[in-house]
Scaffold this motif. Structure first.
Motif, short mmCIF file in Angstrom:
data_model
loop_
_atom_site.label_atom_id
_atom_site.label_comp_id
_atom_site.label_asym_id
_atom_site.label_seq_id
_atom_site.Cartn_x
_atom_site.Cartn_y
_atom_site.Cartn_z
N PRO A 1 -2.45 6.60 0.69
CA PRO A 1 -2.28 5.23 0.20
C PRO A 1 -3.61 4.49 0.23
CG PRO A 1 -1.39 5.43 2.41
CD PRO A 1 -1.82 6.80 1.99
N ASN B 1 -2.71 10.43 -7.63
CA ASN B 1 -2.19 9.81 -6.42
C ASN B 1 -0.79 9.26 -6.71
OD1 ASN B 1 -1.65 7.75 -4.36
ND2 ASN B 1 -3.75 8.12 -3.71
N SER C 1 0.82 -1.22 0.00
CA SER C 1 0.00 0.00 0.00
C SER C 1 0.84 1.26 0.00
CB SER C 1 -0.95 0.01 1.20
OG SER C 1 -0.24 0.18 2.40
N ALA C 2 2.06 1.18 0.49
CA ALA C 2 2.90 2.37 0.63
C ALA C 2 3.88 2.58 -0.54
CB ALA C 2 3.69 2.29 1.94
N ILE C 3 3.88 1.72 -1.53
CA ILE C 3 4.86 1.83 -2.62
C ILE C 3 4.53 3.03 -3.51
CG2 ILE C 3 5.84 0.73 -4.68
CD1 ILE C 3 5.12 -1.99 -3.39
N PRO C 4 5.46 3.98 -3.63
CA PRO C 4 5.23 5.10 -4.55
C PRO C 4 5.39 4.63 -6.00
CG PRO C 4 6.95 5.62 -2.94
CD PRO C 4 6.67 4.15 -2.85
N HIS D 1 0.88 6.94 -5.29
CA HIS D 1 1.11 5.55 -4.92
C HIS D 1 0.84 4.61 -6.10
CE1 HIS D 1 0.59 7.47 -0.99
NE2 HIS D 1 1.49 6.57 -0.61
N THR E 1 -9.15 6.56 -3.28
CA THR E 1 -7.87 7.27 -3.18
C THR E 1 -7.35 7.81 -4.50
OG1 THR E 1 -6.52 5.28 -3.48
CG2 THR E 1 -7.21 5.83 -1.22
#
Length: 196
Positions: free
Chosen positions: A130, A113, A66-69, A115, A122
Motif C-alpha cells: 500500500p 499494484n 491507503s489500504a483500499i483495494p 491498491h 509502490t
C-alpha cells in the motif's frame, strides 16, 4: 445543505448514485461546504483532491484510504467498499476518483499494484504494497487542516444535522461511545451539559 444541490468549481456535488437503504445521504452545512471548496482550491494533485473528498465528505482517514483495494471500487454503481462500511459516492467524489484513475494509468501504465492509491514507490512494486500513510497525510496536510481534523469536522457536522448516534455509527463505522460524544458535543442542550 445536502450535497447534490451545491456547486463546487462548476461541478455539481451529488448525483444519481444509489443511496443506502436507510436514506443516509451526505449532508454538509455551509461552513463545512466553504471549507471543502477552499481545500479543493489548495489541492493541486489528483491524489490530494481525492483525499480531500474522501476525508471531508466521507470521513475516510489516510490510514484507511491507503489500504483500499482497487477491486473494491464500483464506479458503475457509485460505491466504494471499505472493511467496515460501504461509501455511496456523490458525483464529485466519483469524478475525482475518475481523475485519479486516469492520472494513475497515464503515470504508471504498467501498474500492477492492487491498491486504489499508489505512489512512484509502490506503483511498480510487484509485491503490491500500500501507499505510505505518511505520504497521504502529507498530501492532504498541504491543503490546510490535518486529515484527523477534517475527519472530526465531518462527523461533528453530521451530528449537528441528525443528532442520531445510530446514523453516525452506520455512516462512519465509529464506536457507539464515539457517536454519543459527537451527538453530545453537537447538542449539549439534550444532555443537560452546556458548553461555555
Amino acid at each position: 445543505m445536502v450535497l447534490g444541490v451545491a456547486w463546487v468549481q462548476g461541478a455539481q456535488v451529488g448525483g444519481h448514485h444509489p443511496a443506502p437503504a436507510d436514506g443516509a445521504g451526505v449532508v454538509v452545512d455551509d461552513r463545512l461546504h466553504d471549507l471543502f471548496v477552499g481545500l479543493l482550491d489548495r489541492a493541486h494533485t489528483p491524489l490530494a483532491r481525492l483525499l480531500v473528498a474522501l476525508t471531508a465528505i466521507h470521513a475516510v482517514l489516510p490510514s484507511q484510504a491507503s489500504a483500499i483495494p482497487l477491486r473494491d471500487l464500483d464506479l458503475a454503481n457509485g460505491r466504494l467498499r471499505l472493511p467496515s462500511r460501504t461509501l455511496y459516492l456523490d458525483f464529485l467524489t466519483a469524478e475525482l476518483l475518475c481523475a485519479w484513475l486516469t492520472h494513475r494509468q497515464h503515470t504508471w501504465p504498467a501498474c500492477g499494484n492492487p491498491h486504489l492509491l499508489v505512489s512512484a514507490q509502490t506503483a511498480l512494486d510487484p509485491t503490491g504494497p500500500p501507499v505510505s500513510k505518511t505520504l497521504l497525510r502529507y498530501a492532504i496536510g498541504r491543503t490546510g487542516p490535518s486529515a484527523r481534523a477534517l475527519w472530526q469536522d465531518r462527523i461533528l457536522n453530521e451530528a449537528r444535522h441528525s443528532a442520531d448516534p445510530v446514523r453516525l455509527i452506520r455512516l462512519f463505522a465509529i464506536a457507539d461511545s464515539t457517536a454519543m460524544r459527537y451527538v453530545q458535543t453537537a447538542h449539549p442542550e439534550k444532555t443537560g451539559r452546556l458548553h461555555p
